[in-house]
Design an enzyme around this catalytic site. Structure first.
Site, PDB file in Angstrom:
ATOM      1  N   SER A  99     -54.973 -18.388  81.955  1.00 28.46           N
ATOM      2  CA  SER A  99     -55.702 -18.293  83.213  1.00 28.46           C
ATOM      3  C   SER A  99     -56.417 -19.599  83.562  1.00 28.46           C
ATOM      4  O   SER A  99     -55.795 -20.616  83.781  1.00 28.46           O
ATOM      5  CB  SER A  99     -56.677 -17.119  83.140  1.00 28.46           C
ATOM      6  OG  SER A  99     -57.254 -16.845  84.382  1.00 28.46           O
ATOM      7  N   ASP A 239     -56.548 -20.248  90.436  1.00 32.13           N
ATOM      8  CA  ASP A 239     -56.685 -20.693  89.057  1.00 32.13           C
ATOM      9  C   ASP A 239     -55.291 -20.826  88.443  1.00 32.13           C
ATOM     10  O   ASP A 239     -54.280 -20.735  89.147  1.00 32.13           O
ATOM     11  CB  ASP A 239     -57.580 -19.744  88.251  1.00 32.13           C
ATOM     12  CG  ASP A 239     -56.996 -18.350  88.129  1.00 32.13           C
ATOM     13  OD1 ASP A 239     -56.179 -17.967  88.977  1.00 32.13           O
ATOM     14  OD2 ASP A 239     -57.362 -17.630  87.172  1.00 32.13           O
ATOM     15  N   ASP A 241     -53.201 -19.093  86.627  1.00 35.21           N
ATOM     16  CA  ASP A 241     -52.160 -18.064  86.783  1.00 35.21           C
ATOM     17  C   ASP A 241     -52.252 -17.355  88.122  1.00 35.21           C
ATOM     18  O   ASP A 241     -51.558 -16.363  88.358  1.00 35.21           O
ATOM     19  CB  ASP A 241     -52.217 -17.049  85.638  1.00 35.21           C
ATOM     20  CG  ASP A 241     -53.503 -16.227  85.628  1.00 35.21           C
ATOM     21  OD1 ASP A 241     -54.521 -16.684  86.185  1.00 35.21           O
ATOM     22  OD2 ASP A 241     -53.498 -15.137  85.032  1.00 35.21           O
ATOM     23  N   ASP A 243     -54.423 -15.429  89.616  1.00 30.42           N
ATOM     24  CA  ASP A 243     -54.973 -14.092  89.855  1.00 30.42           C
ATOM     25  C   ASP A 243     -56.382 -14.181  90.440  1.00 30.42           C
ATOM     26  O   ASP A 243     -57.016 -13.161  90.710  1.00 30.42           O
ATOM     27  CB  ASP A 243     -54.937 -13.214  88.595  1.00 30.42           C
ATOM     28  CG  ASP A 243     -55.764 -13.748  87.442  1.00 30.42           C
ATOM     29  OD1 ASP A 243     -56.306 -14.867  87.557  1.00 30.42           O
ATOM     30  OD2 ASP A 243     -55.862 -13.047  86.418  1.00 30.42           O
TER      31      ASP A 243
END
Length: 448
Positions: A99, A239, A241, A243
């Site tokens: 992440s 960010d 990834d 999400d």
């Protein structure tokens, strides 16, 4: 939390905390667990970290050795893995990502067949297998050995899904996208271009080591300056990834998760689309959000930190919208997890339908100054429960009274204690955070 799996999967420094042996065993277990009465199908996505390829191959080796077929989405976002898993009848999905963490960290996040985070009891079984407590699992033989399938088409279907959610064309809107040199680089621009926006993209050249480095939602100052310098209508930062989403208005002001919840929650309430007229927040949300919600009749719930807990509350109560200050926003009609690109599209809908700028939509929320300091410690529980640290926290809470608050909690993914203070001024925030951090240091709990 388990031994390996925290609130957001198995995460740590690549080849230090999280190794290829771990990944191979996770694959071995999942291939066996889901394949006991049929040939298991598992879909895998990854972000742009150098180590993501290494873990992808290790997972595939474990899955196919146990007889499962592995479908590769390649570089993609966490929410796309969730979407493909739940809409295309996969037994589970795996996202390889840490992440917002630095490039040298990585993680394995397992998503169940409904697109939700994997059940804790299954994670516990994986941990037992990793530690050798279950014995060895059978290997597939001959034609039972699994195969690998290139599944870029699944990612393309997800892109089509995002495009279908827009209610209007984005024609003539100048939109900035900070892709954080991460997963969004493969998706975000395609969506905005298809919807007619004049798309301006930065930090969209990943090299395996620059993900989240001075860019994206955790370094929002980069997008702030870019939006102002290029006179854009709005900017969105993701960010690693994708999400999470943090927005920037036309004046360069940051629109964080709290403000996004207010803007979208108020709009959905006005249109009868907000179940229970309630948004779900976490204990980290700003006092200013709640005061603004009270004025317009928006109800709210508070959960522990983590989109996992937000989503659990939303499911239990059939709520439509929830999220975190960090930009994890969940629209339950459209997704089962936080989705940064989807969130940006929902913000665009409010702006276009109400014919208002993002700055105008956010102006009713007066955010309290807030300071969060992360303190790296040897042991989170020991540090949090130290008597002198607890006494210092109580002293700050008493001094603030009803004009602010202090929150000290353990990180779910790192060896870190988070000290957060909200108060009337930045000076007071710094003063009270410093008081608690000084005690943590004086007790010898900090590691360099």
């Amino acid at each position: 939390m388990g031994k390996y799996f925290g609130t957001d999967g198995f995460r740590g420094e690549a080849n230090e905390v999280l190794t290829v042996e771990h990944a191979f065993k996770v694959g071995r277990f999942l291939g066996w667990y889901y394949g006991q009465d049929h040939k298991a199908k598992v879909v895998i996505g990854k972000d742009t970290r150098r180590s993501s390829y290494m873990f992808e191959y290790a997972l595939v080796a474990g899955l196919t050795a146990s007889g499962a077929n592995a479908y590769l989405l390649h570089v993609t976002t966490t929410p796309s893995v969730s979407y493909v898993t739940r809409t295309e009848n996969f037994d589970c999905g795996i996202m390889i990502s840490a992440s917002h963490n630095p490039f040298y960290d990585n993680g394995i996040k397992v998503i169940n067949g409904k697109g939700h985070k994997l059940e804790a009891e299954v994670e516990e079984k994986i941990e037992r297998y990793i530690d050798g407590e279950m014995g060895e699992l059978p290997l597939a033989k001959k034609e039972e050995i699994g195969r690998t399938v290139d599944y870029a088409a699944g990612r393309n279907r997800y892109i089509g899904y995002l495009i279908s959610l827009a209610t209007r064309s984005f024609e003539d809107k100048k939109v900035g996208l900070d892709c954080s040199n991460g997963s969004a680089f493969a998706i975000a621009k395609s969506v905005y271009d298809a919807l007619g926006a004049k798309t301006f993209v930065i930090n969209c050249e990943p090299d395996g080591t620059n993900i989240n480095t001075n860019c994206g939602s955790t370094h929002i100052e980069v997008l702030k300056e870019y939006v102002k310098a290029n006179h854009l209508d709005v900017g969105f930062a993701f960010d690693g990834d994708a999400d999470r989403c943090i927005a920037v208005d036309e004046n360069g002001n940051v629109i964080d998760g709290d403000l996004i919840l207010y803007i979208c929650g108020k709009y959905m309430k006005e249109n009868g689309r907000l179940n229970g007229d309630t948004i779900v927040t976490t204990i980290m949300s700003n006092l200013g959000l709640y005061k603004a919600c009270d004025k317009v009749g928006l109800k709210y719930e508070k959960t522990a930190v983590g989109d996992k807990y937000v989503y659990e509350n939303m499911v239990q109560n059939n709520f439509s919208l929830g999220g975190e200050q960090s930009g994890h926003i969940i629209f339950s009609k459209h997704a089962t997890t936080g989705d940064g690109i989807l969130t940006s599209l929902m913000i665009m809908e409010v702006m276009l339908e109400k014919k208002l700028s993002l700055a105008k939509l956010a102006e009713d929320v007066k955010i309290y100054p807030q300071l969060l300091q992360n303190v790296r410690v040897a042991d989170k529980k020991t540090a949090r429960e130290n008597p002198k640290v607890m006494k210092a926290i109580d002293a700050v809470a008493e001094a603030l009274g009803d004009d602010g608050r202090i929150l000290v909690r353990e990180s779910g993914t790192e060896p870190v204690i988070r000290v957060m203070v909200e108060a009337a001024t930045d000076e007071l925030c710094a003063k009270y955070v410093g008081q608690v951090v000084d005690v943590i240091k004086a007790q010898g709990l900090v590691v360099q």
